[in-house]
Design a protein around this motif. Structure first.
Motif, PDB file in Angstrom:
ATOM      1  N   PRO A   6      40.261  32.927  35.917  1.00  0.00           N
ATOM      2  CA  PRO A   6      41.596  33.458  36.193  1.00  0.00           C
ATOM      3  C   PRO A   6      41.756  34.837  35.561  1.00  0.00           C
ATOM      4  N   ALA A   7      42.439  35.706  36.282  1.00  0.00           N
ATOM      5  CA  ALA A   7      42.604  37.082  35.812  1.00  0.00           C
ATOM      6  C   ALA A   7      43.885  37.662  36.406  1.00  0.00           C
ATOM      7  N   THR A   8      44.101  38.938  36.119  1.00  0.00           N
ATOM      8  CA  THR A   8      45.227  39.695  36.658  1.00  0.00           C
ATOM      9  C   THR A   8      44.705  41.054  37.111  1.00  0.00           C
ATOM     10  N   THR A  11      43.430  42.901  34.211  1.00  0.00           N
ATOM     11  CA  THR A  11      42.078  42.471  33.856  1.00  0.00           C
ATOM     12  C   THR A  11      41.047  43.215  34.694  1.00  0.00           C
ATOM     13  N   SER A  59      45.791  31.757  36.934  1.00  0.00           N
ATOM     14  CA  SER A  59      46.143  33.175  36.983  1.00  0.00           C
ATOM     15  C   SER A  59      47.661  33.358  36.918  1.00  0.00           C
ATOM     16  N   ARG A  79      47.857  37.114  42.021  1.00  0.00           N
ATOM     17  CA  ARG A  79      46.848  36.219  41.470  1.00  0.00           C
ATOM     18  C   ARG A  79      45.474  36.846  41.677  1.00  0.00           C
ATOM     19  N   VAL A  81      41.237  35.939  40.947  1.00  0.00           N
ATOM     20  CA  VAL A  81      40.183  35.032  40.514  1.00  0.00           C
ATOM     21  C   VAL A  81      38.865  35.774  40.624  1.00  0.00           C
TER      22      VAL A  81
END
Length: 169
Positions: A6-8, A11, A59, A79, A81
């Protein structure tokens, strides 16, 4: 092993700048033996997709934290990924069937693909991020809001496309 992290958008910006990133708490999602056992049917591709969706839901937690900190105009609430191939991932069935822990950062060269919401999903993502905890506690309205966000398919990007994607945001 293929893991879904999970990220943004923030990120992704750090990943492009630094050439690597460390997932929060080393937490990712993957097709684990526990995940395979929790489904009565489904091939590998379907079960990996389930792990990706779990990462997309995680996320939302990262987005909620960013929103609590005031957000950042250059990092829209979408979101994200990150799909990466790592040598070592330790299953964490005590947390959930698909949860794994990885040690150390993930290098850009390990990334197979990045999955990101489109602009059309932003309003639903903001609404879902605001109620993610309530959904976990069984609130039906919050679960409906999560469903609205999850109805949006994540777009697929190759790692070499990330600088262009971020420039267009």
């Amino acid at each position: 092993m293929r893991v879904y992290l999970p990220a943004t958008i923030g990120t992704l910006r750090r990943l492009v700048e630094d050439g690597r990133f460390a997932p929060l708490g080393g937490t990712g999602f993957a097709l684990t033996p526990a995940l395979r056992e929790s489904y009565t049917s489904g091939d590998t591709e379907e079960l990996e997709y389930a792990a990706l969706l779990d990462a997309a839901r995680a996320s939302l937690r990262l987005i909620a934290a960013e929103q609590d900190d005031g957000g950042d105009e250059k990092n829209p609430p979408r979101r994200v990924v990150i799909s990466a191939d790592v040598e070592q991932a330790t299953p964490r069935p005590d947390l959930d069937a698909a949860v794994v822990r990885i040690s150390g950062p993930v290098e850009l060269a390990q990334i197979a693909a990045v999955h990101v919401d489109t602009a059309e999903a932003e309003a639903a993502v903001v609404a879902a991020a605001a109620v993610i905890d309530a959904a976990d506690l069984g609130d039906d309205d919050a679960e409906f809001a999560l469903g609205e966000a999850e109805d949006h398919e994540l777009a697929w990007y190759a790692p070499q496309e990330l600088p262009f994607l971020l420039e267009l945001l």
